[in-house]
Design a protein around this motif. Structure first.
Motif, short mmCIF file in Angstrom:
data_model
loop_
_atom_site.label_atom_id
_atom_site.label_comp_id
_atom_site.label_asym_id
_atom_site.label_seq_id
_atom_site.Cartn_x
_atom_site.Cartn_y
_atom_site.Cartn_z
N SER A 24 61.91 -0.85 54.96
CA SER A 24 61.34 -2.14 54.47
C SER A 24 61.60 -1.97 52.59
N GLY A 25 62.34 -1.01 51.85
CA GLY A 25 62.55 -1.58 50.81
C GLY A 25 63.13 -0.14 50.56
N GLY A 26 63.69 0.58 49.30
CA GLY A 26 64.02 1.55 48.28
C GLY A 26 62.99 2.63 48.36
N SER A 27 62.45 3.03 48.48
CA SER A 27 61.29 4.16 48.85
C SER A 27 61.83 4.56 49.76
N GLU A 28 61.91 3.78 50.76
CA GLU A 28 61.71 3.74 51.57
C GLU A 28 63.40 4.60 52.94
N ALA A 29 64.47 3.82 51.98
CA ALA A 29 64.96 4.29 52.31
C ALA A 29 65.44 5.18 52.03
N ASN A 30 65.21 5.69 50.47
CA ASN A 30 65.62 6.72 50.20
C ASN A 30 64.17 8.59 50.63
N GLU A 31 63.51 7.84 51.28
CA GLU A 31 63.04 8.77 52.38
C GLU A 31 62.86 8.91 54.00
N SER A 67 65.51 9.74 36.47
CA SER A 67 66.02 9.14 37.95
C SER A 67 65.09 8.61 38.61
N TYR A 68 64.97 7.49 39.23
CA TYR A 68 63.86 7.36 39.86
C TYR A 68 64.68 6.35 40.77
N HIS A 69 63.53 6.61 42.09
CA HIS A 69 64.21 6.44 43.51
C HIS A 69 62.88 6.37 44.75
N GLY A 70 61.77 6.03 43.85
CA GLY A 70 60.22 5.19 44.91
C GLY A 70 59.62 5.79 44.63
N ALA A 71 58.29 5.06 44.50
CA ALA A 71 56.78 5.75 44.43
C ALA A 71 55.98 6.63 46.04
N ALA A 96 71.53 10.73 43.92
CA ALA A 96 72.03 10.21 41.99
C ALA A 96 71.94 8.37 41.62
N GLU A 97 71.41 7.75 41.30
CA GLU A 97 72.02 6.22 41.23
C GLU A 97 73.13 6.22 39.78
N PRO A 98 74.48 5.33 40.76
CA PRO A 98 74.99 5.47 39.69
C PRO A 98 75.24 4.72 38.82
N ALA A 158 73.95 7.91 47.38
CA ALA A 158 74.02 7.57 46.55
C ALA A 158 72.73 6.69 46.79
N ASP A 159 71.52 6.52 45.71
CA ASP A 159 71.03 5.44 45.23
C ASP A 159 71.40 4.13 44.98
N GLU A 160 71.18 3.12 45.51
CA GLU A 160 71.94 1.56 45.25
C GLU A 160 71.32 0.80 45.50
N VAL A 161 69.96 1.08 45.18
CA VAL A 161 68.61 0.10 45.33
C VAL A 161 68.78 -0.76 44.86
N LEU A 162 69.33 -0.78 43.09
CA LEU A 162 69.61 -1.51 42.58
C LEU A 162 70.77 -1.71 41.91
N SER A 163 72.01 -0.78 42.31
CA SER A 163 73.05 -0.80 42.11
C SER A 163 73.90 -1.56 42.85
N ALA A 174 68.24 -1.26 48.86
CA ALA A 174 66.95 -2.61 49.28
C ALA A 174 67.35 -4.19 48.15
N LYS A 175 65.83 -4.30 47.11
CA LYS A 175 66.67 -5.40 46.26
C LYS A 175 67.01 -6.21 47.06
N GLY A 176 68.46 -6.35 46.37
CA GLY A 176 69.27 -7.51 46.88
C GLY A 176 69.45 -7.74 48.24
N1 PLP Z 1 65.36 3.43 43.97
C1 PLP Z 1 65.95 2.47 43.03
C2 PLP Z 1 67.01 2.97 41.29
C3 PLP Z 1 65.34 1.89 42.32
O1 PLP Z 1 65.13 1.31 41.33
C4 PLP Z 1 64.11 1.81 43.15
C5 PLP Z 1 62.81 0.64 42.35
O2 PLP Z 1 62.94 -0.02 41.45
C6 PLP Z 1 63.73 2.11 43.77
C7 PLP Z 1 64.33 3.23 45.10
C8 PLP Z 1 62.15 1.93 44.74
O3 PLP Z 1 62.21 0.99 46.23
P1 PLP Z 1 61.31 -0.14 46.32
O4 PLP Z 1 60.12 -0.52 45.01
O5 PLP Z 1 61.22 -1.12 46.74
O6 PLP Z 1 60.96 0.64 47.61
#
Ligand code: PLP
Length: 451
Positions: free
Chosen positions: A105-112, A139-143, A213-215, A246-251, A275-277
């Motif tokens: 359902s989103g980026g944090s979950e994808a990284n989990e 870096s940021y990978h979610g909440a 890592a985020e590219p 590779a965390d491409e949630v944003l990129s 995620a995101k887009g």
């Molecule tokens: N990874 C990256 C690079 C993000 O920018 C974000 C959100 O900003 C996340 C993970 C987390 O995604 P979500 O907020 O959909 O859980």
């Protein structure tokens, strides 16, 4: 600006003292607040999710069509055509050798998910001691707790430290400030990649599960690692048997001018998170793209992931993801991100580079950053107390633009404006946006220096 005030709202805002503008309508890159003020959105809905713009009728129709066919069936016991088709479409866009997709359902979950797949992979290969994760700072990978553990931003995760698993961080290949400043791109690659190699060695390679890592990262203010960095990362991970996430949630999804930002480097990660887009701001949707070697190792041992979320692979979300991918492809939005990104980069250079507060302009595609400094020679950042983001965001709002400027409390990154508009933005809007940013900086910049 009309703002919703915390004291007058039943919403528990993430900062209980903040006040928020009330946005009531959106179409494409345009937003309207509750007073009818029109804004051009340079942020894709602030988070970067609204990749194809808002209010798209094709997406709306896809939602309605899906709901009227089948809206939901839990993926523990069934699948749907929407989920199957979206997985195939994503696998076709991913690099060769990436053919499996797990939705969430989103980026944090994808990284989990990436974390858990990594663990299943090492268990399948008979390496149960591998559990450690190495990430980058910043870096940021979610909440969520796992994603926060991997996150290298102390201001975000410090309060939760007792819950976190303590992923080690190495310094990101950022050269504008910090220990890699004044090094050549090749030296940055060598130093940053050697730091990863040494971290794996010192942890004990047989205990290290993954490097994440985020590219291109918002947390580094859109610094683009120098050429050669990702291929060294790939080589180091391969040599040590470490999974590269590779965390491409944003990129990802075309924002940088290629489907994945890592495609610029011609490098394939073992697990790529999106995620995101992917849900485009229309639905909560994330995905982990899994390399065949990883999926096959897990499959060969018949290992299963018992845990799953209720909305993982929801037919409704996948149908929207499919509609968004269709629009990205039919409207040539990845190529558009490349050409508009080049235009945006040169507009930023042309209009902003001479301003005394502008230290650096960088980025890839429609993911560009402008970093502000008190002194261009030393690249000294402003203190948080200056509230540069607040003053600049307000000045941009007055000019009809929704923009995002963040203060990063890292020694490597200071105040950065992120330019991440929807890929459908047109040239006149980009030109107007950059002129408005110049005017806004000139208006409020003198107050930063005095503060
Ligand atoms: N990874 C990256 C690079 C993000 O920018 C974000 C959100 O900003 C996340 C993970 C987390 O995604 P979500 O907020 O959909 O859980």
């Amino acid at each position: 600006m009309n703002r919703a005030k915390s004291g007058e709202s039943a919403v528990f805002y993430r900062n209980p003292r903040d006040e928020y503008p009330m946005l009531v309508r959106a179409a494409g890159c345009r937003l309207w607040d509750d007073r009818g003020v029109e804004l051009i959105d340079l942020t894709s809905g602030i988070s970067g999710a609204a990749l194809i713009g808002q209010g798209n009728e094709i997406v709306a129709q896809a939602m309605v069509d899906q709901i009227s066919r089948i809206s939901y069936a839990h993926t523990t016991g069934a699948t749907t055509p929407a989920q199957e088709e979206l997985a195939l479409r994503l696998a076709a866009l991913a690099p060769n050798g990436v053919n499996k997709v797990m939705f969430c359902s989103g980026g944090s979950e994808a990284n989990e998910i990436a974390l858990r797949i990594t663990r299943q992979f090492h268990l399948a290969r008979g390496e149960p001691k591998r559990w450690k994760v190495i990430g980058l700072h910043p870096s940021y990978h979610g909440a969520t707790v796992g994603a926060l553990s991997m996150t290298g931003r102390w201001e975000i995760n410090r309060d939760y430290e007792p819950y976190l698993f303590g992923a080690r961080k190495v310094i990101a290949p950022v050269s504008y400030r910090g220990p890699y400043r004044d090094l050549s791109p090749d030296e940055v690659v060598t130093r940053a990649a050697d730091a990863l190699d040494s971290a794996i060695e010192s942890e004990g390679p047989e205990t290290v599960a993954a490097f994440v890592a985020e590219p291109v990262s918002l947390s580094t203010g859109m610094s683009v690692p120098p050429p050669g960095y990702w291929s060294r990362v790939r080589e180091i991970c391969d040599r040590h048997g470490v999974i590269f996430i590779a965390d491409e949630v944003l990129s990802g999804m075309g924002r940088t001018g290629k489907f994945l930002a890592l495609d610029h480097a011609g490098v394939t990660a073992d697990i790529t998170t999106l995620a995101k887009g992917l849900g485009g701001g229309y639905v909560p949707l994330g995905a982990a793209l899994i390399r065949d070697s990883v999926a096959e190792a897990i499959g060969a041992e018949n290992r299963r992931m018992a845990e799953v979320h209720t909305y993982s692979g929801s037919a409704q979300s996948c149908a929207v993801g499919l509609a968004i991918l269709g629009i990205i492809e039919s409207d040539g939005l990845v190529a558009a991100a490349a050409s508009k990104g080049e235009l945006l980069g040169s507009l930023l250079q042309h209009h902003l580079a001479d301003l005394p507060w502008v230290g650096d302009i960088r980025g890839l595609g429609l993911f560009q950053g402008i970093e502000y400094v008190t002194d261009r020679d030393t690249a000294r950042a402003f203190e948080a107390s200056v509230d540069l983001p607040g003053s600049l965001t307000d000045a941009m709002w007055q000019r009809g633009f929704l923009s995002r400027t963040m203060h990063h409390s890292s020694a490597l990154v200071g105040d950065v404006t992120t330019m991440a508009p929807a890929l459908i933005i047109d040239q006149p809007d980009l030109e107007d946006a950059v002129c408005a940013l110049r005017e806004s900086i000139n208006e409020v910049g003198p107050s930063w220096s005095k503060a």
